[in-house]
Design a protein around this motif. Sequence first.
Motif, short mmCIF file in Angstrom:
data_model
loop_
_atom_site.label_atom_id
_atom_site.label_comp_id
_atom_site.label_asym_id
_atom_site.label_seq_id
_atom_site.Cartn_x
_atom_site.Cartn_y
_atom_site.Cartn_z
N GLU A 156 0.84 -1.21 0.00
CA GLU A 156 0.00 0.00 0.00
C GLU A 156 0.87 1.26 0.00
O GLU A 156 0.57 2.23 -0.69
CB GLU A 156 -0.94 -0.01 1.20
N LYS B 12 -5.39 -11.72 -4.30
CA LYS B 12 -5.97 -11.41 -5.61
C LYS B 12 -4.90 -11.11 -6.65
O LYS B 12 -5.21 -10.93 -7.81
CB LYS B 12 -6.91 -10.20 -5.48
N SER B 13 -3.64 -11.05 -6.23
CA SER B 13 -2.55 -10.71 -7.13
C SER B 13 -1.89 -11.98 -7.65
O SER B 13 -1.20 -12.69 -6.91
CB SER B 13 -1.50 -9.87 -6.37
N ALA C 52 -4.93 2.74 -14.07
CA ALA C 52 -6.01 1.87 -13.61
C ALA C 52 -7.35 2.57 -13.74
O ALA C 52 -8.34 1.97 -14.17
CB ALA C 52 -5.77 1.45 -12.15
N LYS D 153 -1.88 4.17 -10.76
CA LYS D 153 -3.21 4.55 -10.25
C LYS D 153 -4.02 5.25 -11.34
O LYS D 153 -5.18 4.95 -11.56
CB LYS D 153 -3.05 5.46 -9.03
N SER E 188 -8.05 -2.35 -11.35
CA SER E 188 -7.48 -2.13 -10.03
C SER E 188 -6.05 -1.62 -10.19
O SER E 188 -5.31 -2.06 -11.07
CB SER E 188 -7.48 -3.45 -9.25
N GLN E 189 -5.65 -0.69 -9.31
CA GLN E 189 -4.28 -0.20 -9.33
C GLN E 189 -3.30 -1.35 -9.12
O GLN E 189 -2.24 -1.39 -9.74
CB GLN E 189 -4.08 0.85 -8.24
N ASP F 77 -3.69 -4.47 -10.07
CA ASP F 77 -3.56 -5.23 -11.31
C ASP F 77 -2.55 -4.56 -12.25
O ASP F 77 -1.73 -5.22 -12.88
CB ASP F 77 -4.91 -5.35 -12.02
N GLY G 62 -6.03 -8.81 0.38
CA GLY G 62 -5.93 -8.30 -0.98
C GLY G 62 -4.82 -8.94 -1.79
O GLY G 62 -4.92 -9.08 -3.00
#
Length: 167
Positions: free
Chosen positions: A6, A116-117, A20, A17, A26-27, A29, A113
Amino acid sequence: AGSSVEWLAETVCSEEKQRAAEEGASQFDVMDRQARQSVPGAHRLFFLPYLMGERAPIWDPAARGVFLGLTLGHTRADLIRAVLEGVAYALKSILDVMSEQGIETGKLRMIGGGAKSGLWLEILASVFGRTLRIAWHPGQSTSLGAALIAGVAVKAFSDYHEAARRV
């Protein structure tokens, strides 16, 4: 783990950002795609993720984060990859200490989170030398776990096995 990523997103990855937002993605991604442009080892750039001191296994609140080996030749992709890899190695150091103490960790389930990466999961699996499992609802796993613990505490479930089975 997530705090370092983060921090990177907020301080270094403003372009990702913006991209995205333009793509409706998403940033994180976009950061993953960027980091894939680097190589494992991020061209010999290392990141120590002690941005808030270190808790485990070093237990040193005075420890500080470090980019080691930074040169003019490094790119944003290298910085992103170095952070993901640095956090992965920090987490592995915890697994190593558990193993040294005779604690068998068994299957590793990923939550939050980071689950998800795709790239971070690949890095973690490689660093840990293990197959990772992703929780059914990785973003809500912490809240769900807390709710199940509360359910056992107030006798809504007889034990944790029943709570898990019923949910």
